[in-house]
Scaffold this active site. Structure first.
Site, PDB file in Angstrom:
ATOM      1  N   ALA A  84      43.966  44.400  46.763  1.00  0.00           N
ATOM      2  CA  ALA A  84      43.813  44.083  45.308  1.00  0.00           C
ATOM      3  C   ALA A  84      44.501  43.044  44.910  1.00  0.00           C
ATOM      4  CB  ALA A  84      43.741  45.114  44.321  1.00  0.00           C
ATOM      5  N   LYS A  99      39.714  41.548  42.069  1.00  0.00           N
ATOM      6  CA  LYS A  99      39.949  41.183  43.231  1.00  0.00           C
ATOM      7  C   LYS A  99      39.189  40.360  43.522  1.00  0.00           C
ATOM      8  CE  LYS A  99      38.663  44.200  46.472  1.00  0.00           C
ATOM      9  NZ  LYS A  99      39.723  43.431  47.303  1.00  0.00           N
ATOM     10  N   GLY A 102      40.703  36.088  47.479  1.00  0.00           N
ATOM     11  CA  GLY A 102      40.522  35.928  48.790  1.00  0.00           C
ATOM     12  C   GLY A 102      39.128  35.381  48.899  1.00  0.00           C
ATOM     13  N   GLU A 108      32.813  42.574  49.016  1.00  0.00           N
ATOM     14  CA  GLU A 108      33.805  43.992  48.750  1.00  0.00           C
ATOM     15  C   GLU A 108      33.320  44.642  47.952  1.00  0.00           C
ATOM     16  OE1 GLU A 108      38.171  41.741  49.686  1.00  0.00           O
ATOM     17  OE2 GLU A 108      37.459  41.469  47.618  1.00  0.00           O
TER      18      GLU A 108
HETATM   19  C1  A5P Z   1      39.676  38.898  48.863  1.00  0.00           C
HETATM   20  O1  A5P Z   1      38.566  38.549  48.359  1.00  0.00           O
HETATM   21  C2  A5P Z   1      40.405  39.761  47.952  1.00  0.00           C
HETATM   22  O2  A5P Z   1      39.878  40.597  46.934  1.00  0.00           O
HETATM   23  C3  A5P Z   1      41.494  40.642  48.458  1.00  0.00           C
HETATM   24  O3  A5P Z   1      41.466  41.733  48.926  1.00  0.00           O
HETATM   25  C4  A5P Z   1      42.858  40.377  47.587  1.00  0.00           C
HETATM   26  O4  A5P Z   1      42.770  39.194  47.145  1.00  0.00           O
HETATM   27  C5  A5P Z   1      44.094  40.980  47.953  1.00  0.00           C
HETATM   28  O5  A5P Z   1      44.619  40.020  48.992  1.00  0.00           O
HETATM   29  P1  A5P Z   1      45.957  40.031  49.438  1.00  0.00           P
HETATM   30  O6  A5P Z   1      46.063  41.407  50.214  1.00  0.00           O
HETATM   31  O7  A5P Z   1      45.971  38.994  50.656  1.00  0.00           O
HETATM   32  O8  A5P Z   1      46.987  40.010  48.509  1.00  0.00           O
END
Ligand code: A5P
Length: 232
Positions: A84, A99, A102, A108
């Protein structure tokens, strides 16, 4: 062990042999995938099948020896684990997440909604009083006439920035769409995330938002003091 790793390892206890598991995306989830792969290869967890939330996670799962399936074959997942960008309390109870930093928000959310138990894993730095206080809200939109949304996003109080990749080219998701990152006033955040989500989703061209409202059963938050379990 760093906090992301501690959160990823902590999620392992929710996985039992024979389960269908949603596999999130991101640097925190990568630690979960590593832990899951390790237990599968050691034979401590058997009959595990995973549904990945991105091409990146699909490749990672294959590397780590985690067998894959699809939601067509396994429509209901026993559990899904994902990272998250923000974790906040929801007014009236439950948890809100942001979210998608990434870029995998659509897959997701599809996978999270298919899971009986959705587990969010994060380090303490992601915990906020209100969504929007720490990070931007990613919104996935179709490529077709995506520039038409700029004024709409402004009308919602956001400064919207089209996401670009490291080379400065427009970022394109695994689904062939683009992402706008919506920046709200960080001092205030988003007062009514449910209302915002509804306003965004009813707009043609908006495919999905990074708001995960009331979906999370457990958030595992890793800090210096240990891993806190927050129930949604
Ligand atoms: C991916 O699209 C995101 O939803 C990730 O789950 C979220 O950005 C958390 O990423 P990190 O664990 O790299 O911080």
């Amino acid at each position: 062990m760093n906090f992301k790793e501690a959160a990823g390892e902590a999620a392992l206890k929710y996985v039992k042999s024979g389960m269908a598991v949603g596999l999130g995306t991101g640097s925190t989830t990568d630690f979960f995938l590593i832990a899951l792969g390790r237990e599968v290869r050691a034979g401590n967890l058997t009959g595990i099948v995973g549904v990945p939330t991105s091409i990146r996670s699909e490749n990672r799962a294959k590397e780590l020896g985690i067998a894959l399936t699809t939601l067509t074959l396994n429509a209901v997942l026993d559990v899904a684990v994902d990272g998250a960008d923000e974790v906040a309390p929801l007014e009236g109870g439950g948890l809100a997440l942001t979210k998608g930093l990434g870029g995998a928000l659509l897959r997701e959310k599809i996978v999270a909604q298919a899971a009986k138990v959705f587990i969010a894993i994060a380090d303490g730095g992601k915990v906020v009083d209100r969504i929007g206080m720490h990070t931007a809200l990613p919104v996935e939109v179709t490529q077709f006439e995506h520039g038409a949304h700029a004024g709409f996003f402004r009308s919602l109080g956001a400064n919207a920035v089209l996401r670009v990749d490291a080379a400065g080219k427009t970022y394109v998701t695994d689904n062939g769409n683009v992402i706008y990152d919506l920046h709200f006033d960080k001092a205030v955040g988003v007062r009514d995330p449910a209302e915002l989500e509804w306003a965004l989703l009813k707009r043609a061209g908006v495919v999905e938002t990074g708001l995960f409202l009331g979906i999370t059963k457990v958030a595992l938050i890793a800090r210096e003091s240990g891993v806190e379990e927050r129930t949604g």
